[in-house]
Design a protein around this motif. Structure first.
Motif, mmCIF file in Angstrom:
data_model
loop_
_atom_site.group_PDB
_atom_site.id
_atom_site.type_symbol
_atom_site.label_atom_id
_atom_site.label_comp_id
_atom_site.label_asym_id
_atom_site.label_seq_id
_atom_site.Cartn_x
_atom_site.Cartn_y
_atom_site.Cartn_z
ATOM 1 N N GLY A 1 0.816 -1.209 0.000
ATOM 2 C CA GLY A 1 0.000 0.000 0.000
ATOM 3 C C GLY A 1 0.846 1.253 0.000
ATOM 4 O O GLY A 1 0.583 2.197 -0.765
ATOM 5 N N LEU A 2 1.879 1.284 0.828
ATOM 6 C CA LEU A 2 2.770 2.444 0.884
ATOM 7 C C LEU A 2 3.500 2.632 -0.443
ATOM 8 O O LEU A 2 3.633 3.761 -0.938
ATOM 9 N N ALA A 3 3.960 1.539 -1.026
ATOM 10 C CA ALA A 3 4.658 1.639 -2.312
ATOM 11 C C ALA A 3 3.738 2.191 -3.394
ATOM 12 O O ALA A 3 4.159 3.002 -4.237
ATOM 13 N N ILE A 4 2.473 1.778 -3.388
ATOM 14 C CA ILE A 4 1.522 2.275 -4.390
ATOM 15 C C ILE A 4 1.217 3.754 -4.158
ATOM 16 O O ILE A 4 1.129 4.542 -5.103
ATOM 17 N N VAL A 5 1.080 4.142 -2.893
ATOM 18 C CA VAL A 5 0.871 5.556 -2.569
ATOM 19 C C VAL A 5 2.008 6.403 -3.138
ATOM 20 O O VAL A 5 1.783 7.425 -3.812
ATOM 21 N N LYS A 6 3.238 6.002 -2.865
ATOM 22 C CA LYS A 6 4.395 6.770 -3.332
ATOM 23 C C LYS A 6 4.467 6.803 -4.863
ATOM 24 O O LYS A 6 4.805 7.835 -5.455
ATOM 25 N N ARG A 7 4.129 5.673 -5.488
ATOM 26 C CA ARG A 7 4.218 5.605 -6.955
ATOM 27 C C ARG A 7 3.218 6.544 -7.618
ATOM 28 O O ARG A 7 3.575 7.292 -8.543
ATOM 29 N N LEU A 8 1.962 6.531 -7.155
ATOM 30 C CA LEU A 8 0.954 7.378 -7.787
ATOM 31 C C LEU A 8 1.153 8.848 -7.426
ATOM 32 O O LEU A 8 1.028 9.727 -8.291
ATOM 33 N N ALA A 9 1.477 9.125 -6.162
ATOM 34 C CA ALA A 9 1.713 10.513 -5.761
ATOM 35 C C ALA A 9 2.925 11.074 -6.492
ATOM 36 O O ALA A 9 2.931 12.241 -6.903
ATOM 37 N N GLY A 10 3.936 10.238 -6.680
ATOM 38 C CA GLY A 10 5.130 10.679 -7.396
ATOM 39 C C GLY A 10 4.886 10.947 -8.864
ATOM 40 O O GLY A 10 5.682 11.630 -9.520
ATOM 41 N N ALA A 11 3.789 10.412 -9.395
ATOM 42 C CA ALA A 11 3.430 10.635 -10.801
ATOM 43 C C ALA A 11 2.329 11.673 -10.936
ATOM 44 O O ALA A 11 1.663 11.746 -11.973
ATOM 45 N N GLY A 12 2.110 12.472 -9.881
ATOM 46 C CA GLY A 12 1.220 13.620 -9.996
ATOM 47 C C GLY A 12 -0.159 13.478 -9.404
ATOM 48 O O GLY A 12 -0.922 14.454 -9.370
ATOM 49 N N ALA A 13 -0.544 12.276 -8.939
ATOM 50 C CA ALA A 13 -1.882 12.105 -8.372
ATOM 51 C C ALA A 13 -1.981 12.773 -7.011
ATOM 52 O O ALA A 13 -1.003 12.852 -6.268
ATOM 53 N N THR A 14 -3.177 13.243 -6.708
ATOM 54 C CA THR A 14 -3.489 13.643 -5.337
ATOM 55 C C THR A 14 -4.082 12.424 -4.653
ATOM 56 O O THR A 14 -5.083 11.875 -5.116
ATOM 57 N N VAL A 15 -3.442 11.986 -3.565
ATOM 58 C CA VAL A 15 -3.761 10.694 -2.957
ATOM 59 C C VAL A 15 -4.322 10.881 -1.553
ATOM 60 O O VAL A 15 -3.823 11.694 -0.774
ATOM 61 N N LEU A 16 -5.349 10.106 -1.259
ATOM 62 C CA LEU A 16 -5.851 9.955 0.105
ATOM 63 C C LEU A 16 -5.591 8.515 0.510
ATOM 64 O O LEU A 16 -5.915 7.586 -0.243
ATOM 65 N N THR A 17 -4.993 8.320 1.680
ATOM 66 C CA THR A 17 -4.777 6.960 2.142
ATOM 67 C C THR A 17 -5.304 6.796 3.552
ATOM 68 O O THR A 17 -5.597 7.771 4.246
ATOM 69 N N THR A 18 -5.453 5.528 3.956
ATOM 70 C CA THR A 18 -6.098 5.210 5.223
ATOM 71 C C THR A 18 -5.328 4.117 5.949
ATOM 72 O O THR A 18 -4.592 3.336 5.346
ATOM 73 N N ALA A 19 -5.522 4.094 7.252
ATOM 74 C CA ALA A 19 -5.046 2.995 8.086
ATOM 75 C C ALA A 19 -5.704 3.153 9.444
ATOM 76 O O ALA A 19 -6.249 4.218 9.771
ATOM 77 N N ARG A 20 -5.660 2.087 10.230
ATOM 78 C CA ARG A 20 -6.226 2.185 11.573
ATOM 79 C C ARG A 20 -5.391 3.088 12.476
ATOM 80 O O ARG A 20 -5.907 3.701 13.400
ATOM 81 N N ASN A 21 -4.087 3.158 12.179
ATOM 82 C CA ASN A 21 -3.187 4.013 12.961
ATOM 83 C C ASN A 21 -2.240 4.742 12.016
ATOM 84 O O ASN A 21 -1.776 4.166 11.025
ATOM 85 N N LYS A 22 -1.944 6.008 12.339
ATOM 86 C CA LYS A 22 -1.022 6.789 11.532
ATOM 87 C C LYS A 22 0.385 6.699 12.109
ATOM 88 O O LYS A 22 0.599 7.018 13.279
ATOM 89 N N PRO A 23 1.350 6.256 11.298
ATOM 90 C CA PRO A 23 2.726 6.181 11.804
ATOM 91 C C PRO A 23 3.275 7.577 12.093
ATOM 92 O O PRO A 23 2.829 8.571 11.513
ATOM 93 N N ALA A 24 4.249 7.622 12.978
ATOM 94 C CA ALA A 24 4.917 8.892 13.257
ATOM 95 C C ALA A 24 5.669 9.344 12.010
ATOM 96 O O ALA A 24 6.189 8.533 11.235
#
Length: 263
Positions: A25-48
């Motif tokens: 999931g993190l790798a996909i977030v970085k890949r799409l955001a790095g190619a210009g997408a505006t991304v919203l992501t989710t998880a039960r807990n947010k890492p520091a």
């Protein structure tokens, strides 16, 4: 065409990627955001220190209806709509011991996490895609849908099989209306969780190399010779989410280094 040619491929696109704080999931977030997408992501807990350009975060549990509603609200508020939905959340916490070790609660939890969480989000966000006449949905399934490990992850495998079948039906229904639905079925991917498992096994196996080989052997071997990497799954997801895959509907793409031994 080089990777650099795709660096603005998703400019102006709005993407929701569940489970985007670790692993695939993190790798996909970085890949799409790095190619210009505006991304919203989710998880039960947010890492520091989770701070990625062009990425918004909402803390929510997709296993609960109220979590789904929080995500849908965030899509409308932070993205103003949606073009790409990638459901990566999944996993198994059921005990080993085979089918009879699984209780009603184990089955319901696995189905809720690996199937129904995606169904809820799709049901709530598909109307937004239908209004604009386009959209992409990608579900992360698993090769376990055809290679179930009955000793340890039978309920997970069954839920992923259902997810793939559900995805195919969804594609058949909505392809005529401009919505593309596909699935990705990873094999052994060397995520943070896999690395932790390798470290635990290495205590008794003697080394990480031996532990890794034992894990690959438990799957029947990986002809490619190593597990996949999250970034490799992200490349496949980026392709399927892009206009380059415009004619691909209702398909499942296996990324497993050749683990599945059949055609």
């Amino acid at each position: 065409m080089s990777y650099a040619s795709y660096e603005k491929e998703f400019y102006g696109q709005r993407a929701l990627i569940t489970g985007g704080t670790q692993g695939m999931g993190l790798a996909i977030v970085k890949r799409l955001a790095g190619a210009g997408a505006t991304v919203l992501t989710t998880a039960r807990n947010k890492p520091a220190n989770y701070n990625i350009p062009n990425v918004h975060f909402v803390q929510a549990d997709i296993m609960k209806p109220e979590g789904t509603q929080a995500i849908v609200d965030a899509v409308k508020e932070k993205l103003g709509g949606i073009d790409i939905l990638i459901n990566t959340v999944g996993g198994s916490s059921s005990p080993a011991g085979g089918a009879l070790a699984l209780t009603e609660e184990h089955w319901l939890e696995e189905l809720n996490l690996n199937l129904l969480g995606s169904v809820r989000l799709d049901r709530n966000l598909l109307p937004l895609m239908l209004e604009q006449g386009r959209g992409v949905i990608i579900h992360i399934s698993s090769i376990q849908r055809v290679l179930p490990l009955y000793e340890s992850t039978l309920a997970y495998a069954a839920a992923k099989a259902a997810l793939t079948t559900y995805s195919k039906g969804l594609s058949n229904e909505f392809a005529p209306q401009g919505i593309r639905v596909n699935t990705i079925a990873p094999g052994f991917i060397q995520t943070e969780a896999a690395n932790r498992l390798i470290d635990r096994l290495a205590v008794t196996a003697g080394s990480r190399e031996t532990a890794l080989k034992l894990l690959m052997d438990s799957l029947g071997g990986i002809p490619f010779g190593r597990p996949g990497m999250p970034e490799e799954v992200a490349e496949l997801a980026a392709f399927l989410a892009s206009d380059r895959a415009a004619a691909i509907h209702g398909s499942e793409y296996v990324i497993d280094g050749g683990t599945v031994p059949t055609v």
